[in-house]
Design an enzyme around this catalytic site. Structure first.
Site, PDB file in Angstrom:
ATOM      1  N   TRP A 201      -7.674 -31.492   1.590  1.00 47.70           N
ATOM      2  CA  TRP A 201      -8.017 -30.548   0.454  1.00 47.70           C
ATOM      3  C   TRP A 201      -6.609 -30.477  -0.187  1.00 47.70           C
ATOM      4  O   TRP A 201      -5.494 -30.242   0.596  1.00 47.70           O
ATOM      5  CB  TRP A 201      -8.711 -29.162   0.751  1.00 47.70           C
ATOM      6  CG  TRP A 201      -8.547 -28.349  -0.579  1.00 47.70           C
ATOM      7  CD1 TRP A 201      -9.434 -28.319  -1.370  1.00 47.70           C
ATOM      8  CD2 TRP A 201      -7.507 -27.458  -0.877  1.00 47.70           C
ATOM      9  NE1 TRP A 201      -9.021 -27.436  -2.402  1.00 47.70           N
ATOM     10  CE2 TRP A 201      -7.894 -26.901  -2.012  1.00 47.70           C
ATOM     11  CE3 TRP A 201      -6.406 -26.934  -0.004  1.00 47.70           C
ATOM     12  CZ2 TRP A 201      -7.169 -25.710  -2.602  1.00 47.70           C
ATOM     13  CZ3 TRP A 201      -5.703 -25.902  -0.658  1.00 47.70           C
ATOM     14  CH2 TRP A 201      -5.909 -25.418  -1.792  1.00 47.70           C
ATOM     15  N   TRP A 479     -19.367 -29.108 -12.410  1.00 49.02           N
ATOM     16  CA  TRP A 479     -20.414 -29.143 -10.879  1.00 49.02           C
ATOM     17  C   TRP A 479     -19.470 -29.214  -9.969  1.00 49.02           C
ATOM     18  O   TRP A 479     -19.008 -30.224  -9.707  1.00 49.02           O
ATOM     19  CB  TRP A 479     -21.483 -30.307 -11.130  1.00 49.02           C
ATOM     20  CG  TRP A 479     -22.358 -30.366  -9.932  1.00 49.02           C
ATOM     21  CD1 TRP A 479     -22.165 -30.529  -8.598  1.00 49.02           C
ATOM     22  CD2 TRP A 479     -23.741 -30.494 -10.169  1.00 49.02           C
ATOM     23  NE1 TRP A 479     -23.058 -30.649  -7.971  1.00 49.02           N
ATOM     24  CE2 TRP A 479     -24.191 -30.666  -8.714  1.00 49.02           C
ATOM     25  CE3 TRP A 479     -24.645 -30.479 -11.150  1.00 49.02           C
ATOM     26  CZ2 TRP A 479     -25.588 -30.734  -8.460  1.00 49.02           C
ATOM     27  CZ3 TRP A 479     -25.956 -30.814 -10.984  1.00 49.02           C
ATOM     28  CH2 TRP A 479     -26.566 -30.988  -9.415  1.00 49.02           C
ATOM     29  N   ASP A 480     -19.539 -28.045  -9.135  1.00 49.01           N
ATOM     30  CA  ASP A 480     -18.393 -28.101  -8.062  1.00 49.01           C
ATOM     31  C   ASP A 480     -19.233 -28.179  -6.561  1.00 49.01           C
ATOM     32  O   ASP A 480     -20.572 -27.789  -6.623  1.00 49.01           O
ATOM     33  CB  ASP A 480     -17.949 -26.593  -8.104  1.00 49.01           C
ATOM     34  CG  ASP A 480     -16.504 -26.493  -7.333  1.00 49.01           C
ATOM     35  OD1 ASP A 480     -16.120 -27.397  -6.708  1.00 49.01           O
ATOM     36  OD2 ASP A 480     -15.582 -25.709  -7.620  1.00 49.01           O
ATOM     37  N   CYS A 528     -16.601 -31.861  -9.481  1.00 47.81           N
ATOM     38  CA  CYS A 528     -15.656 -31.262  -8.632  1.00 47.81           C
ATOM     39  C   CYS A 528     -16.012 -31.002  -7.288  1.00 47.81           C
ATOM     40  O   CYS A 528     -17.188 -30.780  -7.407  1.00 47.81           O
ATOM     41  CB  CYS A 528     -15.327 -29.875  -9.507  1.00 47.81           C
ATOM     42  SG  CYS A 528     -14.056 -28.880  -8.519  1.00 47.81           S
ATOM     43  N   ASP A 550      -7.185 -29.671  -6.613  1.00 52.11           N
ATOM     44  CA  ASP A 550      -6.920 -28.308  -6.936  1.00 52.11           C
ATOM     45  C   ASP A 550      -5.318 -28.447  -6.808  1.00 52.11           C
ATOM     46  O   ASP A 550      -5.151 -27.187  -7.282  1.00 52.11           O
ATOM     47  CB  ASP A 550      -7.617 -27.580  -5.817  1.00 52.11           C
ATOM     48  CG  ASP A 550      -8.832 -26.996  -6.152  1.00 52.11           C
ATOM     49  OD1 ASP A 550      -9.420 -27.177  -7.227  1.00 52.11           O
ATOM     50  OD2 ASP A 550      -9.757 -26.477  -5.266  1.00 52.11           O
TER      51      ASP A 550
HETATM   52  C1  DGJ Z   1     -12.949 -25.013  -6.557  1.00 54.42           C
HETATM   53  C2  DGJ Z   1     -12.503 -25.911  -7.643  1.00 54.42           C
HETATM   54  O1  DGJ Z   1     -11.992 -26.996  -7.340  1.00 54.42           O
HETATM   55  C3  DGJ Z   1     -11.587 -24.975  -8.336  1.00 54.42           C
HETATM   56  O2  DGJ Z   1     -11.149 -25.754  -9.730  1.00 54.42           O
HETATM   57  C4  DGJ Z   1     -12.552 -23.686  -9.007  1.00 54.42           C
HETATM   58  O3  DGJ Z   1     -13.502 -23.960  -9.756  1.00 54.42           O
HETATM   59  C5  DGJ Z   1     -13.324 -23.116  -7.576  1.00 54.42           C
HETATM   60  N1  DGJ Z   1     -13.806 -23.819  -6.927  1.00 54.42           N
HETATM   61  C6  DGJ Z   1     -14.186 -21.904  -7.998  1.00 54.42           C
HETATM   62  O4  DGJ Z   1     -14.633 -21.431  -6.812  1.00 54.42           O
END
Ligand code: DGJ
Length: 725
Positions: A201, A479-480, A528, A550
Site C-alpha cells: 500500500w 469505486w473503492d 480505486c 494513495d
Molecule cells: C482509499 C482511497 O484510496 C482514498 O482515495 C479514499 O477514497 C479513501 N479510501 C476513502 O475511504
C-alpha cells in the site's frame, strides 16, 4: 491473413507486424510449440521438438517411434498433468475415477477474422472484425473426453496477441478442474531476466528485474484482488535487453483476482512461462454439458526493448480495452476532498471547495467517503448507501444543484463490495459477507467483504446504488475497495464448491460493474483500491482510469508511475496534486500531469501565489492533454536506475510535438547533465518553446540537450515543450 495453417506440415503460423508464433501438430496429435519471437518468414523449426538428446528419466512416448521425442523435453503448447511432462502443467482435471491425469491432444481447429469475447469476463475487444484474427484449437483428453479450447487472437498491426482457454465437459460425468492456466509458453533457452512489479500500500508497482534460475519462480496473489503486492504483469527479456534494445516479451492477465505467473527453467535449459488463475486457491466443479472460461492473457513481443513493449501495451489498451464515452473524449479536471477533509465535512464545506475550484479553472468536484449512512469515520455504514442528508445539510440533489450552479460537474465515492460490522445492513444480513462456518472473521479497516458470489447480495447493492444514481446528476463515480478477502466461503454454496468462491466473487464484481456501466453510460468511473491495489486490465475494462496510489508524494510517485507505465497508459493513471510535504506545487503538477491530473487538497488554503500557479497548471493540462493522453511515452531516466533524477517524455503519434519532463530527486553533486531525447522524427526540426532555439530531431536524439546549467535542487523539476516547425 496473419494466421496460416500449412496442412502438409501441420504447422500454424501466427504473425503480427513484428512477431511470429509457431505451433506444430506433431505425431499422436501432440501440440508442439516451435517458436515465439521476432518475425520470421519460414517455419523450418521442427528440429526444436527434439531439443535435447539422451533425456534419461524423461519418458519416451507410447506409440511414437522416434526415440528422440519426450513430452518432458519437447516445447509444448498446453500440457496436462501426470503424462510424462514433469514441468509445471497448464491444466489438471480430476476425473470421475479420482485421479487428475490429464492429457490434451489436438482434435480440430478454426481460423477466422475477429475475436470472440469471454462470457461474463472482461477481454480485449475489436471495433471491427478486420482488426484481428483468431485461431481456435480444440484439444481433447481421449480417456476422459474433457476438452480444452485454446484461443489465440492476433492483433497484426500492434505486435500483440491474446490467449485464453475454455474447458468443456461434453461427457455425462462431473469433473473437478484443479488448475487451468490461460496461457503457457515454452522457450528453448533460459538466458532471460524476469521483470515483475512488486509493492505494498502506498508504494505500488516497483520494477524488479532478476535473472532466471533453474527451477520454479514467479509471482502471484491470493488476496482476492490483483493487489498492491504483485501486479498480474511479467516480462521475459534477454539479459542484455535495455529500455531501447533487445527482446522483450510482456505478459499481462486481464483478471482482478488471484493470479499466478509461474516460470520454470528445466534441466535442459528451457523456460516455461504460465499465466492464469492461481491454482492454489482455485477449484471448479464442471458438470456435464458445462464449460469454464479462464481469463484472457495479453502477450506483447518487441525486438526493440522494454520501452517499445510498453508503448505497444499502451496503444493496445487505449484502443481495445478501455471502453465507453470517456475512451477518447477529454475527461474533466477534478478536485477531490479526501486528503483535505477525510470524512469531516458537510455540504457547505463541499460547496466552498467547489466555489474556489471554479475560480481556479477546475471542472469537477468529487465528494469522497463519508456522505452516507451515519459514517463519520471508517468504523461504520458501508452497505448503508442512503444519503446522510443531515450531514450534507439537505438532499444530494440540492448539493449537486449548488455545485452545478457554480459551473462544476459532480462526482461521488462508493465502496460497493464492503459491509461495515457497524451497519444496518450487517445487522439485517450477517450472512451476506464472506465467511466460513465456526471461524472468526478477520476484520480489515473495521469492515467485512460482501459475498459477491451471491446474486441476491449483488442485486441489493446494485439497486441501492441505482436509487441514488438514477435520481441525481452524478457525472463521476469512484469505486473503492479497501481490504483483501479472508475466510473465503459462501453461505449458499455446498461444501464441494467452496473453492469456487474467489472466482465467483470476481465474476460477481464484474457483473455489477457491467450493470453500472450499462445503466449509466455517461458516468465516468474511476477505480480505486486503497490507491492502486487493483490496477489491472480487468478493472480498466469497466473504468477508463484508476487511482494509481494513495501516495501523492511526487518523488515517490515517480517510482509508482514509472512502474505502472510498464503496461498501463498515462490516460489510465489517476494522478493528483496534493498538499503533501515534499517539493513545491510546480513539481507536484509536473508529476501529476503524467496521468489524468487533478487536485486533492483544500483549495481555500491556497495563497494568491499558489492560486496563480494552479491556474497556470490548469492551462497546461489543457495544452498538453492530447500529447500526454494520445501520444507515446518514452522513459528517459528511470528512478529505479538513477538516484538523482528521473526524466520522461511524451511524443505525439505524428511526431509534431513533444513534452519532456525531468525531476530532481536528490541534488546531484555532478552538475553535468545531458539528456538525449527519444521518439522524435530525425528529419523534422523542433522549436524549444521556452528558449526559441531550433534543433533537428536527429540532434536532440543523438547529441541531446545540454542541461548542465539547469537550476537543479532537491525536488525541482522542469518541462520542455517542443513543436515541430
Ligand atoms: C482509499 C482511497 O484510496 C482514498 O482515495 C479514499 O477514497 C479513501 N479510501 C476513502 O475511504
Amino acid at each position: 491473413m496473419p494466421i496460416l495453417f500449412d496442412s502438409e506440415k501441420r504447422i500454424f503460423k501466427l504473425d503480427t507486424s513484428t512477431s511470429s508464433y509457431v505451433i506444430q501438430i506433431f505425431e499422436q496429435e501432440y501440440l508442439a510449440h516451435l517458436y515465439y519471437g521476432a518475425k520470421i518468414p519460414d517455419t523450418n523449426l521442427s528440429a526444436f521438438i527434439f531439443r535435447s538428446p539422451f533425456a534419461s528419466f524423461s519418458p519416451n512416448n507410447i506409440n511414437i517411434d522416434d526415440w528422440r521425442f519426450s513430452p518432458d523435453v519437447c516445447p509444448l503448447e498446453y500440457q496436462g498433468e501426470g503424462c510424462g511432462d514433469f514441468r509445471i502443467s497448464a491444466v489438471a482435471i480430476k476425473n470421475a475415477d479420482g485421479n487428475n491425469v490429464t492429457d490434451m491432444r489436438y482434435k480440430s481447429h478454426k481460423i477466422y477474422s475477429g475475436k470472440p469475447s469471454i462470457q461474463g469476463m472482461p477481454s480485449l475487444y475489436l471495433e471491427d472484425d478486420s482488426e484481428a484474427s483468431t485461431l481456435e484449437i480444440l484439444t481433447e483428453d481421449s480417456v476422459t473426453g474433457i476438452q480444452a479450447v485454446l484461443y489465440y487472437t492476433v492483433f497484426e498491426k500492434l505486435g500483440a496477441m491474446t490467449r485464453s482457454t475454455k474447458i468443456v465437459n461434453p461427457t455425462d460425468k462431473t469433473v473437478d478442474i484443479e488448475k487451468v492456466y490461460s496461457c503457457s509458453v515454452d522457450f528453448v533457452t533460459h538466458d532471460y531476466d524476469l521483470l515483475t512489479l512488486y509493492g505494498k500500500w502506498g508504494k505500488e508497482r516497483n520494477l524488479e528485474r532478476r535473472a532466471l534460475a533453474h527451477g520454479r519462480q514467479g509471482v502471484s496473489s491470493k488476496r482476492g484482488s490483483s493487489s498492491h503486492f504483485q501486479n498480474p504483469f511479467a516480462a521475459l527479456v534477454d539479459s542484455d535487453t535495455t529500455e531501447d534494445f533487445g527482446n522483450a516479451y510482456g505478459f499481462n492477465l486481464i483478471y482482478s483476482s488471484n493470479f499466478a505467473v509461474d516460470v520454470e527453467v528445466d534441466g535442459y535449459g528451457g523456460t516455461r512461462l504460465l499465466m492464469g488463475i492461481n491454482p492454489e486457491t482455485f477449484g471448479w466443479k464442471l458438470e456435464s454439458g458445462c464449460s469454464f472460461s479462464a481469463p484472457e492473457a495479453v502477450m506483447v513481443y518487441s525486438a526493440n526493448g522494454i520501452g517499445d513493449m510498453s508503448r505497444t501495451f499502451h496503444k493496445l489498451y487505449a484502443k481495445h480495452l478501455v471502453r465507453g464515452k470517456w475512451k477518447n473524449i477529454k475527461r474533466p479536471l477534478l478536485i477531490n476532498n479526501w486528503e483535505a477533509t477525510g470524512m469531516d465535512f458537510d455540504g457547505d464545506t463541499i460547496v466552498s471547495f467547489a466555489a474556489k475550484a471554479k475560480e481556479l479553472g477546475i471542472e469537477m468536484l468529487v465528494m469522497d467517503d463519508g456522505w452516507f449512512g451515519y459514517r463519520n469515520d471508517d468504523r461504520s455504514s458501508l452497505g448503508d448507501w442512503q444519503v446522510n442528508e443531515e450531514k450534507l445539510g439537505g438532499t444530494l440533489a440540492n448539493l449537486i444543484e449548488r455545485i452545478n450552479a457554480l459551473g462544476l460537474k459532480f462526482g461521488i465515492w462508493y465502496e460497493p463490495e464492503m459491509i461495515s460490522r457497524d451497519s444496518n445492513l450487517y445487522r439485517a444480513h450477517p450472512d451476506w459477507c464472506l465467511h466460513v462456518p465456526n471461524r472468526e472473521k478477520s476484520i480489515g479497516r473495521h469492515q467485512y467483504v460482501l459475498d459477491y458470489s451471491r446474486q441476491d447480495v449483488r442485486d441489493y447493492i446494485f439497486n441501492e446504488m441505482y436509487k441514488v444514481l438514477s435520481v441525481n446528476k452524478v457525472d463521476y463515480l469512484k469505486w473503492d475497495f479497501n481490504r483483501n478477502l479472508t475466510e473465503v466461503g459462501s453461505a449458499i454454496l455446498p461444501a464441494d464448491r467452496q473453492k469456487e468462491v474467489f472466482h465467483r466473487y470476481v465474476l460477481g464484481t464484474y457483473e455489477v460493474m457491467d450493470r453500472l456501466t450499462k445503466a449509466f453510460p455517461d458516468m465516468l468511473i474511476e477505480n480505486c483500491s486503497g490507491g492502486g491495489g487493483r490496477f489491472d486490465p480487468a478493472m480498466l475494462y469497466y473504468s477508463p482510469q484508476i487511482w494509481t496510489s494513495d501516495n501523492t508524494d511526487p518523488i515517490e510517485r515517480l517510482m509508482i508511475q514509472f512502474g505502472t507505465s510498464m503496461c498501463y497508459p498515462a490516460s489510465t493513471m489517476g494522478a493528483h496534486v496534493s498538499a503533501c510535504r515534499r517539493t513545491g506545487y510546480e513539481t507536484k503538477g509536473n508529476v501529476a500531469l503524467w496521468g489524468t491530473f487533478g487536485y486533492e487538497l483544500n483549495p481555500n488554503k491556497y495563497t494568491e501565489e499558489d492560486a496563480e500557479l494552479v491556474r497556470a497548471q490548469v492551462a497546461e493540462y489543457h495544452k498538453y492533454y492530447d500529447v500526454i493522453h494520445f501520444g507515446e511515452l518514452y522513459r528517459l531516466i528511470s528512478p529505479f536506475d538513477n538516484a538523482y533524477r528521473a526524466a520522461w517524455m511524451f511524443v505525439a503519434e505524428d511526431k509534431s510535438e513533444a513534452l519532456v519532463t525531468s525531476v530532481v530527486m536528490r541534488e546531484p553533486y555532478d552538475k553535468a547533465f545531458c539528456l538525449k531525447l527519444k521518439g522524435l522524427d530525425p528529419e523534422k526540426y523542433y522549436r524549444d518553446e521556452e528558449t526559441g532555439e531550433i534543433y533537428s530531431g536527429a540532434l536532440l536524439m543523438n547529441a541531446g540537450l545540454c542541461l548542465t546549467w539547469t537550476d537543479e535542487h532537491d525536488g525541482k523539476s522542469f518541462k520542455k515543450y517542443f513543436k515541430a516547425i
